[in-house]
Design a protein around this motif. Structure first.
Motif, PDB file in Angstrom:
ATOM      1  N   GLN A 164       0.820  -1.208   0.000  1.00 35.07           N
ATOM      2  CA  GLN A 164       0.000   0.000   0.000  1.00 35.07           C
ATOM      3  C   GLN A 164       0.854   1.257   0.000  1.00 35.07           C
ATOM      4  O   GLN A 164       0.470   2.273  -0.587  1.00 35.07           O
ATOM      5  N   PHE A 165       2.020   1.195   0.639  1.00 35.11           N
ATOM      6  CA  PHE A 165       2.914   2.357   0.574  1.00 35.11           C
ATOM      7  C   PHE A 165       3.419   2.541  -0.851  1.00 35.11           C
ATOM      8  O   PHE A 165       3.453   3.655  -1.382  1.00 35.11           O
ATOM      9  N   MET A 166       3.803   1.427  -1.498  1.00 38.16           N
ATOM     10  CA  MET A 166       4.331   1.472  -2.860  1.00 38.16           C
ATOM     11  C   MET A 166       3.283   2.004  -3.835  1.00 38.16           C
ATOM     12  O   MET A 166       3.597   2.775  -4.748  1.00 38.16           O
ATOM     13  N   SER A 167       2.022   1.620  -3.650  1.00 35.98           N
ATOM     14  CA  SER A 167       0.957   2.025  -4.571  1.00 35.98           C
ATOM     15  C   SER A 167       0.433   3.428  -4.278  1.00 35.98           C
ATOM     16  O   SER A 167      -0.330   3.982  -5.073  1.00 35.98           O
ATOM     17  N   GLY A 168       0.802   3.986  -3.136  1.00 36.99           N
ATOM     18  CA  GLY A 168       0.318   5.317  -2.776  1.00 36.99           C
ATOM     19  C   GLY A 168      -0.982   5.293  -1.987  1.00 36.99           C
ATOM     20  O   GLY A 168      -1.519   6.356  -1.638  1.00 36.99           O
ATOM     21  N   GLU A 169      -1.486   4.101  -1.691  1.00 35.19           N
ATOM     22  CA  GLU A 169      -2.750   3.991  -0.960  1.00 35.19           C
ATOM     23  C   GLU A 169      -2.636   4.508   0.469  1.00 35.19           C
ATOM     24  O   GLU A 169      -3.619   4.989   1.043  1.00 35.19           O
ATOM     25  N   LEU A 170      -1.451   4.417   1.066  1.00 34.38           N
ATOM     26  CA  LEU A 170      -1.291   4.916   2.426  1.00 34.38           C
ATOM     27  C   LEU A 170      -1.260   6.443   2.449  1.00 34.38           C
ATOM     28  O   LEU A 170      -1.664   7.058   3.424  1.00 34.38           O
TER      29      LEU A 170
END
Length: 227
Positions: A164-170
């Motif tokens: 989620q950090f990598m995808s920007g969701e965080l």
């Protein structure tokens, strides 16, 4: 002796090219065929050392994390940062996550192996040792169901956390994400509320002062002769 040296060299090639391809293309897109072709060895040779791709990833994560945490612990002691075992453990964990989250390819590699193989967590021996040490430092008994649940909870979520950090969701700075992660870990250790934020903030601050580079450790080859 010659056969032993040849075996070590072959295993070293498998490890190096696996790591290179996992980093470059991701764990999911890398096949055993890719690894054997890059290492220029028959596929049957690979099975003398590893049973499958997950086995390679498990070896890599155990070796890399053990060496990284060892270097971080030595640096903490040499630079007189002090702190008890819980503080040192949290500093090592913060240093790992902040390093991985700063490199998209590393983040992808670790998130993919953790997400795909939570049932047989790659690096299982390493993580079990770390969490046992933290649990004992909190004066709690690791030979309990409570410890098993604590261990599962704090390892199974790592892949999704990184994904989620990598995808920007965080949608938050890495330091804020890691601070929350550490606070959740400290809840499981029954650390008093007033101490949790201090430990987490100190861990993040100290991790930023370390000279130990996770990426440098990642690319340093293990000493297979010591096995």
């Amino acid at each position: 002796m010659a056969n032993n040296e040849a075996g070590i060299a072959t295993k070293q090639k498998i490890i190096y090219y696996s790591k290179l391809l996992f980093y470059k293309n991701g764990f999911n897109k890398t096949t055993l065929k890719n690894i054997c072709e890059a290492a220029e060895i028959p596929r049957t040779n690979l099975f003398h050392y590893f049973k499958d791709k997950t086995d390679i990833a498990s070896f890599l994560t155990n070796d890399i994390n053990n060496r990284f945490y060892g270097c971080v612990n030595q640096e903490i002691e040499a630079r007189h940062y002090g702190g008890d075992l819980i503080q040192k453990g949290c500093t090592c964990i913060a240093a790992f996550f902040l390093s991985v989250m700063s490199d998209p390819k590393l983040n992808r590699f670790f998130s993919e192996i953790y997400l795909n193989h939570t049932g047989v967590i790659p690096g299982n021996d390493f993580y079990l040792s770390v969490f046992r040490t933290l649990y004992k430092a909190a004066k709690k008994n690791p030979e309990t169901l409570e410890f098993k649940l604590f261990y599962i909870t704090n390892t199974a979520c790592q892949g999704e956390f990184l994904r989620q950090f990598m995808s920007g969701e965080l949608n938050a700075p890495s330091t804020e994400c890691v601070s929350y992660f550490l606070n959740q870990l400290l809840i499981g250790l029954s650390v008093p509320e007033e101490d949790k934020s201090i430990i987490a903030e100190t861990a993040i601050r100290l991790s930023g002062q370390l000279k130990t580079s996770f990426l440098e450790v990642f690319w340093t080859e293990p000493d297979l002769k010591m096995e």
